[in-house]
Design a protein around this motif. Structure first.
Motif, mmCIF file in Angstrom:
data_model
loop_
_atom_site.group_PDB
_atom_site.id
_atom_site.type_symbol
_atom_site.label_atom_id
_atom_site.label_comp_id
_atom_site.label_asym_id
_atom_site.label_seq_id
_atom_site.Cartn_x
_atom_site.Cartn_y
_atom_site.Cartn_z
ATOM 1 N N TYR A 1 45.005 30.004 53.950
ATOM 2 C CA TYR A 1 43.994 30.791 54.665
ATOM 3 C C TYR A 1 42.589 30.523 54.111
ATOM 4 N N ALA A 2 42.504 30.402 52.781
ATOM 5 C CA ALA A 2 41.201 30.241 52.120
ATOM 6 C C ALA A 2 40.562 28.884 52.396
ATOM 7 N N SER A 3 41.324 27.966 53.020
ATOM 8 C CA SER A 3 40.725 26.684 53.397
ATOM 9 C C SER A 3 39.779 26.858 54.590
ATOM 10 N N GLU A 4 39.859 28.023 55.236
ATOM 11 C CA GLU A 4 38.902 28.395 56.288
ATOM 12 C C GLU A 4 37.718 29.097 55.631
ATOM 13 N N GLN A 5 36.515 28.710 55.982
ATOM 14 C CA GLN A 5 35.319 29.219 55.314
ATOM 15 C C GLN A 5 35.256 30.742 55.294
ATOM 16 N N GLU A 6 35.636 31.376 56.409
ATOM 17 C CA GLU A 6 35.571 32.841 56.492
ATOM 18 C C GLU A 6 36.534 33.532 55.525
ATOM 19 N N ASN A 7 37.546 32.809 55.060
ATOM 20 C CA ASN A 7 38.566 33.406 54.192
ATOM 21 C C ASN A 7 38.396 33.033 52.722
ATOM 22 N N LYS A 8 37.263 32.492 52.353
ATOM 23 C CA LYS A 8 37.063 31.977 51.000
ATOM 24 C C LYS A 8 37.316 33.017 49.911
ATOM 25 N N HIS B 1 40.749 36.704 58.082
ATOM 26 C CA HIS B 1 40.244 36.274 59.384
ATOM 27 C C HIS B 1 41.171 35.202 59.958
ATOM 28 N N THR C 1 41.963 23.239 60.728
ATOM 29 C CA THR C 1 41.860 23.531 59.302
ATOM 30 C C THR C 1 43.223 23.392 58.633
#
Length: 269
Positions: free
Chosen positions: A50-57, A134, A140
């Motif tokens: 999930y964190a590979s998506e910018q919103e989930n950093k 998110h 992604t």
């Protein structure tokens, strides 16, 4: 992947993790302690994806309190594994057994005394993750898999039996644990043989467990102790199996009909 689906995946794993923790606190079951840690690993793998998506950093930051509980449980689990391997390889050392039993018993008592605190910590982390989760785009997910596969392939082109081998295992498990969550995004775009990856990571896990136990034994026994010799021989055999399984990694990790990583050009995200 829509937020609703991502939330469902997160909550399902979280429920399983809590169940195994509560059962261990009641019964001292090593299997439940193991499954508790496995669920945390799966959760971390999911959140890493999930964190590979910018919103989930920020998700992995919110997960940090859970890692503290994971580490405390690991001390108990390691002592249990050391005792199991010592018995398997015919270690006859009363000091070793007593020391590992002491770690196991005291660690369990200490862990259980913090049980309510751990459960509160997990609940707080769960709420924070739910609030900051998110959606995740299919592109992604595919990029995540391509990048991890490439890292593993590069390592196994010239493998070394050190911490990098353990890192290759961690990257493999990221792909294995996220197989179901990523199936829709990968279908027809990127073929990954997770059965092969699982067999390979399992051998590496056995090798790593042996290594950790040998380190403990070496600190307490003479180098020619029979148990250490047995472990070294067993680990040498595991290393040969790992080398054989990891040869031609790129070909084995993909579908039989294609020896290279099969990538279809991106169309709709």
């Amino acid at each position: 992947m829509k937020k609703k689906k991502a939330m469902k995946q997160l909550n399902k794993l979280w429920k399983g993790m809590k169940l195994h923790l509560k059962t261990f606190l009641e019964t001292n079951s090593q299997d439940d302690l193991h499954q508790f840690r496995v669920h945390i690993k799966k959760l971390k793998a999911l959140l890493t994806l999930y964190a590979s998506e910018q919103e989930n950093k920020g998700l992995l930051h919110e997960f940090k309190p859970v890692k503290t509980v994971f580490k405390a449980a690991g001390e108990i689990r390691n002592a249990y594994i050391n005792l199991q391997l010592g018995e398997k390889h015919q270690l006859q050392d009363e000091n070793f057994d007593q020391h590992q039993q002491q770690i196991l018993q005291q660690g369990t008592a200490r862990f259980k005394s913090q049980g309510k605190s751990y459960l509160k910590r997990l609940k707080k982390a769960h709420i924070a993750l739910q609030n900051n989760l998110h959606k995740l785009q299919g592109k992604t997910i595919r990029n995540f898999y391509k990048e991890k596969l490439n890292r593993i392939a590069v390592f196994f082109a010239a493998p070394t039996f050190d911490e990098e081998m353990h890192t290759a295992r961690k990257n493999s498990k990221l792909l294995i644990y996220n197989q179901k969550a990523s199936a829709g995004a990968l279908h027809g775009k990127l073929q990954v043989n997770t059965n092969y990856l699982n067999q390979l990571q399992d051998k590496i896990g056995q090798w790593h467990d042996h290594l950790l136990t040998m380190e403990v034994l070496s600190a307490m026994n003479q180098p020619d102790n029979q148990a250490i010799i047995n472990l070294k021989n067993s680990n040498a055999a595991l290393e040969l199996e790992i080398l054989e399984q990891s040869a031609n990694f790129r070909e084995k990790v993909t579908a039989p009909e294609d020896a290279a990583i099969k990538i279809v050009p991106e169309t709709v995200v």
